[in-house]
Design a protein around this motif. Structure first.
Motif, PDB file in Angstrom:
ATOM      1  N   THR A 122      39.588  34.300  39.124  1.00 57.22           N
ATOM      2  CA  THR A 122      40.414  35.483  39.376  1.00 57.22           C
ATOM      3  C   THR A 122      41.165  35.983  38.144  1.00 57.22           C
ATOM      4  N   THR A 123      41.096  35.246  37.054  1.00 55.58           N
ATOM      5  CA  THR A 123      41.768  35.683  35.824  1.00 55.58           C
ATOM      6  C   THR A 123      40.885  35.346  34.626  1.00 55.58           C
ATOM      7  N   LYS A 127      36.867  36.704  35.153  1.00 56.13           N
ATOM      8  CA  LYS A 127      37.467  37.322  36.333  1.00 56.13           C
ATOM      9  C   LYS A 127      36.392  38.086  37.112  1.00 56.13           C
TER      10      LYS A 127
END
Length: 185
Positions: A122-123, A127
């Motif tokens: 998610t980062t 991502k």
């Protein structure tokens, strides 16, 4: 009779023209395969069991008593999990994604689980990408290996493996170190 021969000749000429006019045409192009990329990932999976906010829960369990203390056995127990992936083993370290999936304890005399998990990031650089693991997971072993069978985003068509090492285990918390080698295009 003469009309029959004439009709046969007309049909032969027409059919030969159909074959000539309908030939497949293509242009050969050289094959240029995309280069294979190898990506090494390192992160920690943090799992919480039986607390106020568990990240793994039993969703089905067979009603088979153990011979030892009349408690249930792990065999045929199905877990669902949504575990955070972090950059370090510390509880307050940065979350970089999560692992969602299922694990079923499939060994009658072992603690081998068969797990399917999607490790979504998610980062950072990856991502929106994820890797998929579907493999036997001998959970009683400190160090083990599982198979990477796919992915999405930057890891489309991925293969590879993950080396797992139990970093910390107690009654309610498990931290597992993952060293993943992903082969993708």
């Amino acid at each position: 009779m003469r009309g029959t021969y004439m009709l046969i000749w007309i049909l032969i000429i027409c059919l030969s023209q159909v074959a000539v006019q309908s030939q497949y045409y293509s242009k050969s192009l050289p094959y240029h395969p995309k280069p294979v990329k190898v990506t090494n990932l390192h992160f920690f999976l943090h799992e919480t069991l039986g607390s106020e906010n568990p990240t793994a829960v039993v969703i089905a369990q067979a009603n088979i008593p153990s011979n030892d203390n009349n408690s249930s056995v792990l065999f045929a127990t199905l877990y669902a999990f949504d575990d955070p992936l972090k950059i370090a083993p510390e509880h307050d370290s940065e979350v970089i994604g999560n692992a969602q999936g299922l694990a079923v304890y499939a060994g009658t005399n072992t603690t081998d689980a068969v797990m399917y998990a999607d490790f979504g990031f998610t980062t950072g650089k990856f991502k929106g990408s994820s890797i998929s693991i579907f493999s036997r997971n001998p959970t009683a072993e400190i160090e083990r290996e599982v198979a990477v069978i796919g992915g999405r985003g930057q890891f489309k068509m991925a293969t590879g493996f993950a080396l797992l090492k139990a970093y910390f285990i107690n009654a309610t918390n498990v931290v597992i170190e993952y060293n993943v080698t992903v082969i993708h295009y």
